[in-house]
Structure formats: structure tokens, C-alpha cells
Design a protein around this motif. Structure first.
Motif, PDB file in Angstrom:
ATOM      1  N   SER A  19       0.859  -1.178   0.000  1.00  0.00           N
ATOM      2  CA  SER A  19       0.000   0.000   0.000  1.00  0.00           C
ATOM      3  C   SER A  19       0.891   1.222   0.000  1.00  0.00           C
ATOM      4  N   SER A  20       0.628   2.143  -0.884  1.00  0.00           N
ATOM      5  CA  SER A  20       1.501   3.307  -1.008  1.00  0.00           C
ATOM      6  C   SER A  20       0.672   4.572  -1.146  1.00  0.00           C
ATOM      7  N   PRO A  21       0.649   5.422  -0.112  1.00  0.00           N
ATOM      8  CA  PRO A  21      -0.058   6.694  -0.259  1.00  0.00           C
ATOM      9  C   PRO A  21       0.667   7.602  -1.231  1.00  0.00           C
ATOM     10  N   THR A  22      -0.049   8.055  -2.233  1.00  0.00           N
ATOM     11  CA  THR A  22       0.525   8.947  -3.229  1.00  0.00           C
ATOM     12  C   THR A  22      -0.455  10.075  -3.491  1.00  0.00           C
ATOM     13  N   LEU A  23      -0.031  11.020  -4.303  1.00  0.00           N
ATOM     14  CA  LEU A  23      -0.939  12.093  -4.693  1.00  0.00           C
ATOM     15  C   LEU A  23      -2.159  11.527  -5.400  1.00  0.00           C
ATOM     16  N   ARG A  24      -1.959  10.401  -6.095  1.00  0.00           N
ATOM     17  CA  ARG A  24      -3.076   9.790  -6.822  1.00  0.00           C
ATOM     18  C   ARG A  24      -4.158   9.283  -5.866  1.00  0.00           C
ATOM     19  N   ASP A  25      -3.752   9.036  -4.581  1.00  0.00           N
ATOM     20  CA  ASP A  25      -4.727   8.556  -3.618  1.00  0.00           C
ATOM     21  C   ASP A  25      -5.891   9.525  -3.461  1.00  0.00           C
ATOM     22  N   LEU A  26      -5.616  10.807  -3.640  1.00  0.00           N
ATOM     23  CA  LEU A  26      -6.663  11.804  -3.469  1.00  0.00           C
ATOM     24  C   LEU A  26      -7.769  11.640  -4.502  1.00  0.00           C
ATOM     25  N   MET A  27      -7.439  10.967  -5.624  1.00  0.00           N
ATOM     26  CA  MET A  27      -8.408  10.816  -6.704  1.00  0.00           C
ATOM     27  C   MET A  27      -8.845   9.373  -6.889  1.00  0.00           C
ATOM     28  N   ARG A  28      -8.328   8.463  -6.076  1.00  0.00           N
ATOM     29  CA  ARG A  28      -8.660   7.061  -6.287  1.00  0.00           C
ATOM     30  C   ARG A  28     -10.101   6.785  -5.873  1.00  0.00           C
ATOM     31  N   SER A  29     -10.659   5.700  -6.398  1.00  0.00           N
ATOM     32  CA  SER A  29     -12.042   5.356  -6.109  1.00  0.00           C
ATOM     33  C   SER A  29     -12.097   4.326  -4.992  1.00  0.00           C
ATOM     34  N   PRO A  30     -12.999   4.511  -4.051  1.00  0.00           N
ATOM     35  CA  PRO A  30     -13.172   3.496  -3.012  1.00  0.00           C
ATOM     36  C   PRO A  30     -13.823   2.251  -3.600  1.00  0.00           C
ATOM     37  N   SER A  31     -13.502   1.101  -3.039  1.00  0.00           N
ATOM     38  CA  SER A  31     -14.071  -0.161  -3.508  1.00  0.00           C
ATOM     39  C   SER A  31     -14.950  -0.749  -2.419  1.00  0.00           C
ATOM     40  N   HIS A  32     -15.856  -1.642  -2.811  1.00  0.00           N
ATOM     41  CA  HIS A  32     -16.738  -2.267  -1.838  1.00  0.00           C
ATOM     42  C   HIS A  32     -16.960  -3.727  -2.219  1.00  0.00           C
ATOM     43  N   VAL A  33     -17.290  -4.526  -1.232  1.00  0.00           N
ATOM     44  CA  VAL A  33     -17.613  -5.931  -1.470  1.00  0.00           C
ATOM     45  C   VAL A  33     -19.063  -6.040  -1.918  1.00  0.00           C
ATOM     46  N   ASP A  34     -19.274  -6.782  -2.991  1.00  0.00           N
ATOM     47  CA  ASP A  34     -20.631  -7.041  -3.471  1.00  0.00           C
ATOM     48  C   ASP A  34     -21.090  -8.376  -2.888  1.00  0.00           C
ATOM     49  N   ASN A  35     -21.887  -8.326  -1.862  1.00  0.00           N
ATOM     50  CA  ASN A  35     -22.317  -9.558  -1.195  1.00  0.00           C
ATOM     51  C   ASN A  35     -23.240 -10.406  -2.053  1.00  0.00           C
ATOM     52  N   ASN A  36     -23.781  -9.824  -3.111  1.00  0.00           N
ATOM     53  CA  ASN A  36     -24.647 -10.587  -4.011  1.00  0.00           C
ATOM     54  C   ASN A  36     -23.870 -11.306  -5.105  1.00  0.00           C
ATOM     55  N   GLY A  37     -22.594 -10.954  -5.252  1.00  0.00           N
ATOM     56  CA  GLY A  37     -21.785 -11.557  -6.301  1.00  0.00           C
ATOM     57  C   GLY A  37     -22.047 -10.929  -7.650  1.00  0.00           C
ATOM     58  N   VAL A  38     -21.163 -11.214  -8.585  1.00  0.00           N
ATOM     59  CA  VAL A  38     -21.278 -10.723  -9.960  1.00  0.00           C
ATOM     60  C   VAL A  38     -21.307 -11.943 -10.870  1.00  0.00           C
ATOM     61  N   ALA A  39     -22.384 -12.125 -11.595  1.00  0.00           N
ATOM     62  CA  ALA A  39     -22.584 -13.359 -12.363  1.00  0.00           C
ATOM     63  C   ALA A  39     -21.466 -13.614 -13.366  1.00  0.00           C
ATOM     64  N   THR A  40     -20.917 -12.551 -13.947  1.00  0.00           N
ATOM     65  CA  THR A  40     -19.934 -12.731 -15.021  1.00  0.00           C
ATOM     66  C   THR A  40     -18.497 -12.673 -14.533  1.00  0.00           C
ATOM     67  N   ALA A  41     -18.266 -12.623 -13.229  1.00  0.00           N
ATOM     68  CA  ALA A  41     -16.909 -12.611 -12.682  1.00  0.00           C
ATOM     69  C   ALA A  41     -16.811 -13.671 -11.601  1.00  0.00           C
TER      70      ALA A  41
END
Length: 753
Positions: free
Chosen positions: A158-180
Motif C-alpha cells: 500500500s503506497s499513499p501517493t498524490l493519486r490517492d486523493l483521486m482514487r475510487s473506493p471499492s466495496h464488497v458485493d455480497n450478491n456476487g457478480v454473475a460474469t466474474a
């Protein structure tokens, strides 16, 4: 690697419908008939700027007139078949928006085909259902939870960078994704070295196709097309609400069909660094245990979508999906943007994409179930070092070509070897080799080079390229392959053993030669300017004699140089003698051999069965104590760890007795890759194949890189000399491993059975 500028897009529905017809029916009527690619009715892609020829029928898009600009990586360039069509993820996505250039339909888009009839021809056989049941029994939720990432380097930091200010948060999809889902690799098929011999996994996604059975992942999750025989895909994998440490496969387990893996041949040969913009692979699944084919169970897959090499790598509305961690919960990065990186990669900033996400899809216009797949996590150091920035190889004609192979069930690519290395017939004449940092460029990079002694006496220096390979020829901006000695009888007839180390204390590598009469000579500070003697009366200034002709050294059968417990320099030498005695000499220098330690008394085992010995550093420790590698007459490979401290008492079996390794003729451990250890194993096989096993451990061979492929099937061995002269001709052996063999030939024979 030169990339082509191609204008490729997803295939709109109105184009697919217009393409239905007799040709499509013929293409899909016999999906298994693909031993030789037929002449295609239309090519799949044209270079950017090509003019298209209008198609026939209502609402048909232009049919391209040119062939794909990236040809199959073989000597023959073949036209590619038409890209079969697939359903569209959503009606809205079928109609390009004028204001969005990324979805505009350009000239040169592929003309697709679809089945002329429904899925009646897709019928699971009893054998396929039985195979699915076996896969389901093996891949229990507990076993999947225990599997470890095939690429533990992706997102390890994990590396905090200037890009961190613009990165997108991620979340767990508890329902799953049919195509992944998770791409599962049994412990017998591990592509990466894993001391625990555990099952491994990557991420993957389904791709819409007429076969209803294609999966897309990263090539670095695999080694080659043939080795992997127990693979599976679990689409829609999600967390079990009753046991958060495990997951559920709502659609079942889909085994990967044997031999149905399509990876670019250049990637197989050149590996993860030099071919990092080809880091994608297609795999074909069989049905699940209910007899359902992949897309019939999950719904249509993601739409394969290509992007031009310039101008449109900066994409909007892109989601990223991967399966990190123990339970492998589906991690989704919501709609964000990608940016171009080095003109051939997609870069995306999303949180939490730790080991396990390799092969996960970049999905444009993701609707929660599927979207346009424009990339997979892989490329540029196999997907990214940090967990908040991921990369994908650019999708262009190269990915289309592999997709065509998979849909039409064409034979997968074979490794193509490295340009300039010569063919297998040439390398049958490589009689000995040694490694060290010889070339002046390698002395700076600390990369291992290779010196080869040929049967006609020529001696050649190949500079290492820091990517498990070597520079050949003399290309501008690269170190040149160098002839250290022209063909001559002195080296051809009398140089019996060569090894290399820093014996003279000059912080440069020297070459040691044991001659047939017992003389042992050191040639100091070898580099690309060195000229070795080619006659007995020549004695260059860098020559030092440390054992005279007629000495006991004429009974030395094998020499291995390394750091075997003397000082920090590679100047200790292990010797196997003709009677089986094994001795070690520490701190060898220009005045001769000094302190001798007997490791084995004369004995029949080492006399009759220790065929090759070599020094390397396979145990992963940071001390300077080398290991001794022994190849035995029955093919077993043994590593004696930390020889200086343990003598021959700490034995690890790298490979059990086997037929294949009885055909290894030269073994040279060296520092040919990116780390600082001599753990990359160069091998020349009896059939002339040349491979490197990168990052080999004491109990597991590393990733295989094929530098020189086996002789072509049915070809004749032309006994060529390194200088290009012929020394006769004979007919090649039949396709068997009785007389000559190598890993590529063995896989080819196995595939034919």
C-alpha cells in the motif's frame, strides 16, 4: 514490443443480426473441427485509418477490407477468421452515443457472426458432466478458501501517493457478480513456486461467445497452454452469509477443458516483462454438474471490446472487479476513469486490489452484472505493485486473434523462442556453458550473462537482458552478442569443463577451463572485448595456469563454482572426481587451489549417477552460502542447501526421478531475472530446446521460459555450426522421448495422445 494502432469496438446488435447467414451456420455447426484454420470469409480487424467496404444487408456496418495488422507469431502469416458475435450487455449500449468517441462505430470494425440456430447444438455429454462432478468434489468451499494467490506480488504493498486523493473506493458485493469469479488452479498445476504446495487462484470473467463457454483471465496466472490439466472457474463467487470465512458458487464449478487455453506465443517465450502488453488468456470451460454451459447458467458474458492504441485508452465509466483475500469476496470498484500508461496499458486507481485480483476484468458500462470488458488486471509488472493502482495490457488485434482461436477451437499458440537465438538443431551443439557478470553493461546492472562453448570450438558471450533471456545479434541501444573465440580445434577437442567466478579478486568474473590433459586455466576479467586463445601456442595476458598438464585434475569430471562458505566472492569450487569423491576448495585464486575439504569419499553413487553439478542460490536465504544442484542419472534433481554450513547433509528433492530430466544436458543456475539471487535455471535439452526456469526454489521449479523451441514436427535435424556451416544431415527421430526430448517436445507428444 511494437503495438499496432487499431480501431476496434464492441459489436452492436444490429450488426450482429445482419451478419446471420449460411457462413455463420457453417462456422458453428462443427465447433470441434479446428485442427487447421480454414480460410476466413472475412478478416476481423483493420489498421486504424483503413477504408472499409460496406457490407450487405439492412443496417450492416462496414466490412473491413484489410487483415489484422498483428500476425500470428510464427513464420507463416495467416489470415484470421471472422470474430463470432455475442449478445450485447444492454440495449442502451448497442447504440453508440455521438458525444462519446469511445463508443463511436469506426470503419474497420469486425464483421461478426452468430449461430443461425439456437443453442440446440450445445449438449453436455455424460463424460463432461462426470468431469464437472469431479471438479465440484475437489473444489469445496473450504479448499477454495484455503487457495493462495497465483501472483502474490500484485497489490502486495500500500503506497499513499498524490493519486490517492483521486482514487475510487471499492466495496464488497455480497450478491456476487454473475460474469466474474475465481479461477482455480490445483496444487499439481501451480504456475508459481509455492513451498506449501497449496492450491492457487486468480480472478477471471466470462466473455460472450457463440460457444457460451469462454473465460478471460491474465496470462501470468498460467505458464503454458498444455501443462494445466485440473483448472476450474467458479462464476458469481460470493461470501457465504452463514460462514463469512468461506464462499458460495451459486452457478456451480465449471472445469476448464484440457488443452483449451489460448495464450499468445510471444508471451509464452518472452515472459511477464518483455511481453507484458500481452498479459491475457482465454480458457474454454466445460459444463457444470447440471449439464449447463457457462452463459446458459449465468446469463450472457461480458462483451469483448478493443481499444485503439492511441487516443482512447483514457476511458470513462469503468468498473474493476477482483477477488482478493481468504474468502475471496468480490471486490468492486465503482464507475471511474482509466488513463493511458506508456501508450499500451490501461491504468486505474481503485482501493484494495491486493493479491488474488490478477485477471479481474476492467468493465466499461457495468450494469451490476456485466459490461464491456476492455482489459484484465495484468501487464506492467503483472497488474501493479500497489493495491490502489492496477494495470491492464491494451486490448487490440492481439486479443481478437486469441479470441478467434478460442471460439473456433483452433490449436493454441506454441512458444516462439527468442529472435536470434537460433533453432534447436543449432543448440544440440552447445556442449558447455557458464554464467557471470561479464559484459560491461551487466557489470552495472548485476545481471547474469551466458558463455557457451560449441562443438566446433567457438565460444560465444550472450549478454543477459534481466528478463530470463539474452540479447542476441547487435541491435542499436542493446549490448551485443560477442564471439570470444572463433571455431577452433583447441576448444573443440580439449576444453572439457568450464565454470566462472571471481577468482582473481578484481570484482569481475573470470572463466575457468579444465583441459583434457589435466591443465586448469583461468582467463581473468572476461568481457565483450576478450579474445580467447584458439591454439595451444597462444597465451593471452589474462591467462593464468593454476594446475599443470598431467596433474590429477585430468580426473575431475564436474566443477561447480559458488559462494560455498569461504568469503563473499564466488571463488569456491566443488569438484566431482571420476571415482565419485567430492571435494570443495575455498578461496581459489590466481595462485591455485588451496584449502581442500572432502565432502564425499570415493563411492559408486556419485561415480556412476551424479551426472551434472552446479552452484546456485535456491533456498531464498539472504546469506552468501550457495547451494549445490545435482542432476542424477535417473532424472532426479537434488539441492544441497547452504553447502558451506551443511556440507551434503541438508538435502532437498527439487524433482523426483523422471524421464524428462535425463535429457537435460547443460544446467546453469544464474541471476537471469530481476532479483538478486542465482536462482534462475538455464537448461539445454537433448533435442536442442533451451529453457530458463525463473526464480527456482529448493523444492519447486520456477516459471518456465522457452528461449529455443523444440524442432518442428517431422523436420530433419540439420547439424548447423554456430558459424552457419553444415556438418552433415540426418533424419529427425520420430515423435518420442526415447532418444531426445525436452519439455516442449514432451508436451507436444502428450497432446497428440
Amino acid at each position: 514490443m511494437t503495438r499496432k494502432n487499431l480501431m476496434h469496438h464492441r459489436i452492436p446488435a444490429h450488426v450482429r443480426l445482419a451478419a446471420l447467414g449460411a457462413a455463420a451456420a457453417i462456422l458453428l455447426a462443427s465447433p470441434g473441427v479446428a485442427s487447421a484454420a480454414p480460410t476466413p470469409a472475412a478478416p476481423t480487424a483493420t489498421p486504424s485509418g483503413s477504408s472499409g467496404t460496406p457490407g450487405t444487408g439492412d443496417d450492416a456496418s462496414p466490412v473491413p477490407s484489410g487483415t489484422p495488422s498483428t500476425a500470428r507469431p510464427t513464420d507463416e502469416t495467416k489470415e484470421e477468421p471472422t470474430v463470432p458475435a455475442t449478445p450485447s450487455p444492454s440495449p442502451e449500449a448497442d447504440t453508440p452515443k455521438p458525444e462519446d468517441p469511445a463508443t463511436a462505430m469506426p470503419e474497420g470494425s469486425p464483421t461478426p457472426k452468430e449461430p443461425a440456430t439456437p443453442d440446440d447444438w450445445l449438449q453436455a455429454t455424460p463424460e463432461e458432466i462426470a468431469e464437472a462432478k469431479r471438479a465440484e468434489a475437489y473444489w469445496t468451499p473450504e479448499r477454495i478458501a484455503d487457495a493462495v494467490p497465483a501472483n502474490p506480488e500484485k497489490g502486495v504493498e500500500s503506497s499513499p501517493t498524490l493519486r490517492d486523493l483521486m482514487r475510487s473506493p471499492s466495496h464488497v458485493d455480497n450478491n456476487g457478480v454473475a460474469t466474474a469469479g475465481v479461477f482455480l488452479i490445483s496444487q499439481d498445476d501451480d504456475p508459481q513456486s509455492d513451498p506449501g504446495k497449496r492450491d492457487q487462484f486468480c480472478s477471471a470473467s466470462s466473455v460472450a461467445s457463440p460457444t457460451k463457454s469462454l473465460v478471460l483471465s491474465a496470462a501470468h496466472c498460467l505458464n503454458d497452454n498444455d501443462r494445466f490439466r485440473n483448472l476450474a472457474f467458479a462464476p458469481g463467487w460470493k461470501v457465504d452469509p452463514n460462514n463469512k470465512a468461506q464462499g458460495i458458487a451459486p452457478y456451480g464449478i465449471f472445469p476448464i477443458k484440457k488443452g483449451k487455453i489460448w495464450i499468445d506465443g510471444r508471451y509464452l517465450s518472452q515472459g511477464t516483462v518483455k511481453a507484458d502488453d500481452l498479459d491475457f488468456a482465454f480458457l474454454k470451460t466445460g459444463p457444470n454438474s447440471k449439464g449447463q454451459f457457462l452463459e446458459n447458467a449465468t446469463g450472457m458474458g461480458n462483451q469483448l471490446t478493443t481499444l485503439p492504441a492511441s487516443g482512447n485508452l483514457n476511458q470513462k465509466s469503468v468498473s474493476l472487479i477482483g477477488f482478493p483475500g481468504g474468502a475471496k469476496s468480490p471486490l468492486v470498484c465503482p464507475s471511474t476513469t482509466t488513463k493511458e500508461f506508456e501508450g499500451r496499458f490501461l491504468e486505474i486507481a481503485c482501493d484494495g486490489f491486493a493479491p488474488g485480483v490478477s485477471g479481474g476484468p476492467f468493465l466499461r458500462n457495468f450494469d451490476g452484472k456485466r459490461g464491456d470488458v476492455i482489459g484484465v488486471i495484468g501487464g506492467y509488472k503483472t497488474g501493479g505493485k500497489f493495491d490502489n493502482v492496477s494495470y491492464s495490457s491494451q486490448f487490440d488485434a492481439d486479443v481478437v486473434r486469441l479470441y478467434n482461436q478460442a471460439v473456433n477451437d483452433y490449436a493454441p499458440d506454441q512458444p516462439t523462442g527468442i529472435d536470434g537465438m537460433g533453432d534447436a538443431n543449432l543448440w544440440t551443439h552447445a556442449e558447455a556453458a557458464a554464467t557471470g557478470q561479464f559484459h560491461t553493461s551487466s557489470q552495472k546492472t548485476k545481471d547474469g550473462d551466458l558463455i557457451v562453448k560449441w562443438s566446433d570450438g567457438e565460444v560465444t558471450l550472450y549478454p543477459g537482458d534481466q528478463s530470463q533471456g539474452f540479447y542476441t545479434g547487435c541491435t542499436a541501444g542493446q549490448p551485443c552478442e560477442t564471439q570470444l573465440a572463433k571455431p577452433n580445434k583447441l576448444w573443440a577437442d580439449h576444453a572439457e569443463v568450464i565454470t566462472a567466478g571471481d577468482y582473481t579478486g578484481s570484482d569481475a568474473f573470470d572463466l575457468m577451463v579444465k583441459w583434457s590433459d589435466g591443465e586448469v586455466t583461468i582467463y581473468k576479467d572476461i568481457d565483450e572485448r576478450t579474445k580467447l586463445p584458439t591454439a595451444a601456442d597462444q597465451h593471452p595476458a589474462n591467462e593464468t595456469k593454476i594446475a599443470a598438464a598431467g596433474s590429477a585434475w585430468k580426473y575431475a569430471k564436474g566443477l561447480a563454482t559458488g559462494k560455498f562458505g569461504g568469503n563473499k566472492w564466488p571463488d569456491d569450487v566443488v569438484v566431482r572426481w571420476v571415482d565419485g569423491e567430492v571435494t570443495k576448495y575455498t578461496n581459489v585464486d590466481g595462485t591455485g587451489f588451496h584449502v581442500e575439504q572432502q565432502l564425499q569419499v570415493p563411492n559408486a553413487l556419485w561415480k556412476n549417477h551424479a551426472t551434472i553439478i552446479a552452484g546456485g542460490d535456491f533456498d531464498g536465504t539472504t546469506n552468501s552460502d550457495f547451494d549445490l544442484l545435482v542432476r542424477w542419472s535417473d532424472g532426479e534433481l537434488t539441492v544441497y542447501e547452504d553447502l558451506g554450513a551443511n556440507s551434503l547433509k541438508r538435502e532437498r528433492k527439487l524433482k523426483p526421478a523422471n524421464q524428462l530430466w535425463t535429457h537435460s544436458r547443460i544446467l546453469v543456475p544464474g541471476e537471469f531475472g530481476g532479483n538478486l539471487w542465482e536462482d534462475d535455471l538455464f537448461v539445454r535439452w537433448s533435442d536442442g530446446e533451451v529453457t530458463v526456469y525463473g526464480n527456482t526454489q529448493a523444492d519447486a521449479l520456477g516459471r518456465e521460459y522457452q528461449l529455443v523451441p523444440p524442432p518442428a514436427k517431422g523436420s530433419a535435424f540439420r547439424r548447423g555450426q554456430p558459424s552457419g556451416r553444415l556438418a552433415g544431415e540426418e533424419t529427425a527421430a520420430e515423435e518420442s522421448c526415447d532418444s531426445v526430448c525436452g519439455p516442449g517436445l514432451l508436451r507436444r507428444i502428450s497432446a497428440d495422445k
